[in-house]
Structure formats: C-alpha cells, structure tokens
Motif scaffolding. Structure first.
Motif, mmCIF file in Angstrom:
data_model
loop_
_atom_site.group_PDB
_atom_site.id
_atom_site.type_symbol
_atom_site.label_atom_id
_atom_site.label_comp_id
_atom_site.label_asym_id
_atom_site.label_seq_id
_atom_site.Cartn_x
_atom_site.Cartn_y
_atom_site.Cartn_z
ATOM 1 N N THR A 1 0.828 -1.200 0.000
ATOM 2 C CA THR A 1 0.000 0.000 0.000
ATOM 3 C C THR A 1 0.865 1.253 0.000
ATOM 4 N N GLU B 1 -0.602 10.210 2.694
ATOM 5 C CA GLU B 1 -0.997 9.602 1.430
ATOM 6 C C GLU B 1 -0.176 8.352 1.137
ATOM 7 N N GLY C 1 -0.519 6.177 5.247
ATOM 8 C CA GLY C 1 -1.823 6.085 5.873
ATOM 9 C C GLY C 1 -1.949 7.078 7.011
ATOM 10 N N ARG D 1 -11.155 11.150 -1.517
ATOM 11 C CA ARG D 1 -10.060 10.196 -1.326
ATOM 12 C C ARG D 1 -10.092 9.611 0.081
ATOM 13 N N ASP D 2 -10.399 10.445 1.068
ATOM 14 C CA ASP D 2 -10.479 9.940 2.446
ATOM 15 C C ASP D 2 -11.628 8.949 2.595
ATOM 16 N N ARG E 1 -10.697 5.673 1.010
ATOM 17 C CA ARG E 1 -9.740 4.950 1.839
ATOM 18 C C ARG E 1 -10.429 4.349 3.062
#
Length: 428
Positions: free
Chosen positions: A191, A323, A326, A356-357, A360
């Motif tokens: 990741t 980013e 994490g 994006r948050d 995720r």
C-alpha cells in the motif's frame, strides 16, 4: 546413412528427438525467466544466472542459435525417419514416418519440454546455459548471419532491437507487479509503495484542508478570544491573518505563542513578531513535486492559492506523508473522524469529507477527477441542493441525506453493506 544398421538409425533418431527437446525447452526457459529475479541472482554471483544473463543480452542471437539447432536436428530427424520407414514399409514408409515423427516431435520435442520449462524456467535455463554458451561460440558465423538477416527485416518494418529493448516498465505495469507481490511484500508495504506511485497523479487540491476549515488566528479578534483559540488549537503551526484568510500575516509556531502566554506577554504585536513569512503553494501542484519543495525549503506547511492569489486551503507535510503511509493515529481503534459508526452498522458521514479519504475509509472507488468532497459529488450528481431525507444512489452506493445547509449537504447516512449494481446510467 544406408550403411548404418536399423538399430543405429533408431538410436540416432532418439538422440535427435532429445536434442530437439533440449532446444525447445531452452527457448521457453530462457524467455520465461523473470528478468528482475535474474538480475538479483546475477548480482548475488549465481553462475547460471550470469551465463543466462549474458545470453539474453543479445536475444536475437540466442533465438537464432536455438532455432538453427532446433531446425537442424528436426530436419535430420525427418531424413532418418524416412530412411527407417522405407526400410520397414517400403514406399508407404514415407507417409508412416512423416505422421509418426510429427507426433513424436510434437509431444516429446515441443509440448512436453516447453511445458516443463514454463513451470521451472530457472532450472531449465540455467542448466541449458552450460551448453548454449559454447554452442554460440562454435556456430557464431551462422548465428551472426541469421541474426543480421532478421535484424535487417525488422528495420525494414520500422523496428529495431534497441527500441524494443529500451521500453521501461510503465506506471500501471509496475502497479501490477506490486499487486502480484503479495507473497513477498506485506499488504501495508504494498500500500505504501502504491501510494508513492500515486503522488504524481494527486494534487494538493485533493488533500488540502479547505479554507472554510482552516484553523487560524484572526488578529482583528479580541485578545481574549485569541488567547482561547491558542489554548484550544491542536496544531503545531497556525496561520495568522487580518480579518480574512486571504490577508495572511504569517505562520506562527504554537510553542512560541504558548511561551508568551506563560510570561503574560501575549499581544497582537508580539504574535506578529514571532510569525514567519507564509509559504504559498500554487493550486494544482502534484504531491510528488510539493514534497520536494517542502524538503528543499525546509517547510512543513503551505497555503494553497489559486491563479488570483486567493487562499483555497492549507496543506502540510504530514498530509502528503499520510498519502503514503496512511493516517497517523495513536489508538488502533481510531477511525476517520468524519465517519462515525452507528450501533446498527450504518455510518454517519460528514459530507465535507474528501472523496479520497472516504474511498480509503470504506474501500470504495468513487471518482476523484471531479469534485474533491462528498458534498461536491452529491451536488454535481443531483444538480441541485437537496432536501433532508433525500435518498440517492452514487456510483452504486445507497445514501440518505440527513442534514443540509442553505449552500450544501452537511450529513449523510450510509449503509456500507448495501451495494447496488448500477446500470450504465444510475438514477436517484
């Protein structure tokens, strides 16, 4: 050949079939080698890897050598099989030998060795390199002629060996390599590496704190209000501004301001004196570029401005690092503050959360090339400011709007267990 006994001819034929199997397996084994693992083994001093790498340095000559050898033994095997067939069956033996040899070559000289080499390329290729290396020297003139002829034909087609060999791995190909390395790299490490690849495609606009949420100190406010704001501030650095966030006076390190509080010397002038000049970041800057700028300028905070110089938001070094690695949390049970789990399994989501948050946090794949917040996505999709209790299906995810403001959506309820297969065009 007519002077040889039938037994001798059969022995030579078997030898030729084995040689055909060797060349076929060598070709597949060499071409199926993992080039990155080969380089690693070569640097580690593995002798077979060194020989294989030397052979693969000129793949045109290697393939030429293998094909010259393979075709030579196949043609010779065909001739011997024909002689044996005539000896055993007369004129009909030609057809019998052709059919029989075709099946033998296909099974034992092609399919079986190539399948074995595809399953164990290193074992076959490294062993074959002991034979291919000296053969390449012995048959160099013939191989050179074949290679030069084939290279000339490729150039007539507008291709060259240098062009074909110089193609680097694309970003998506490298992403595929990382995704397939699950047996080697832990999920978290993969990741992080994928996050580094994404830095080129993500801009500061996508991760910045929007101007409406920037926690700053208004120097035009009452001194007691400034004091309370400093005591409640949870950030190490805060911007100072005069009445409006577009009129930035500087960036203050909170530790210095608290020292003023301890000494009872807190004034607007003393805060201005402690502040450093603000660092402005152009809107649309890729994160990879901004990370380098932060490093070179030794900055940790920047104010994102548009083409007119108006402040759009705030970005920090920590935002960029998150980013890659994490969210930074101190409690394993922490969750994204904008996403609040409910006892019934559903989620209350602040519509101001970044797309994006949200992706995720929930493992979604909402589009990030348009609006940067969930509120923006909903407004773009509905093309109006909705009323509370409005339900919609956004990219297949069912949502219920709970609270709105005069200019947008405030709170959304989501059931993460519900995933609707969306048609080509989804509707509310």
């Amino acid at each position: 050949m007519a002077d040889l006994s039938l037994g001798a001819l059969f022995a030579v034929l078997v030898l030729l079939v084995l040689m055909s199997a060797f060349f076929s397996g060598s070709e597949t084994g060499m071409m199926a080698l993992n080039r990155y693992r080969l380089r690693h083994l070569e640097k580690s001093g593995h002798p077979g890897a060194r020989r294989a790498s030397a052979l693969l340095a000129r793949p045109d000559r290697l393939i030429g050598l293998i094909l010259v050898g393979n075709n030579s033994v196949n043609i010779l095997a065909s001739a011997i099989a024909t002689v044996i067939g005539i000896e055993l069956f007369g004129e009909a033996g030609i057809a019998v030998a052709t059919v029989t040899l075709t099946l033998v070559i296909l099974v034992f000289g092609e399919v079986a060795p190539k399948t074995l080499a595809a399953l164990a390329p290193e074992r076959i290729a490294f062993a074959a390199s002991y034979v291919l290396t000296p053969l390449q020297k012995v048959f160099h003139p013939v191989v050179w002629l074949v290679s030069a002829t084939s290279t000339g034909l490729l150039r007539l087609l507008g291709l060259s060996r240098e062009t074909l060999e110089s193609r680097p791995l694309s970003r998506e190909e490298l992403r595929t390599v990382l995704n397939e390395a699950s047996a080697i790299l832990p999920q978290r490490h993969r990741t992080m590496l994928l996050g580094i690849l994404d830095l080129e495609h993500v801009t500061v606009d996508e991760i910045m704190v929007p101007r409406t949420e920037v926690m700053g100190i208004d120097l035009d406010a009452d001194i007691e209000e400034i004091r309370e704001r400093l005591l409640r501030c949870q950030h190490a650095r805060v911007p100072l501004f005069d009445g409006d966030v577009d009129r930035v006076a500087g960036v203050l390190h909170l530790r210095r301001a608290l020292a003023l509080l301890d000494r009872g010397e807190l004034t607007r002038e003393s805060l201005r004196a402690l502040a450093v000049a603000p660092y402005f970041v152009p809107s649309g800057t890729p994160l990879a570029v901004q990370l380098l700028h932060f490093q070179r300028r030794r900055e940790r905070l920047g104010l994102v401005v548009d083409e007119y110089g108006d402040v759009q938001g705030l970005v920090t070094l920590d935002d960029i690092l998150e980013e890659v690695v994490g969210e930074f949390t101190t409690d394993p049970g922490d969750h994204t503050p904008e996403v609040v789990p409910q006892p019934d399994g559903r989620l209350l989501v602040d519509a101001g959360i970044g797309v994006r948050d949200l992706n995720r946090a929930l493992g979604w794949d909402l589009p990030t090339d348009g609006p940067k917040t969930l509120n923006g996505l909903i407004l773009e999709y509905l093309e109006t400011i909705p009323d509370p209790d409005t339900s919609l299906r956004l990219d297949g995810h069912a949502m219920e709007i709970l609270q709105t403001t005069p200019n947008g959506v405030k709170t959304v309820r989501i059931d993460p267990s519900v995933r609707i297969r969306r048609p080509r065009r989804a509707g509310p």
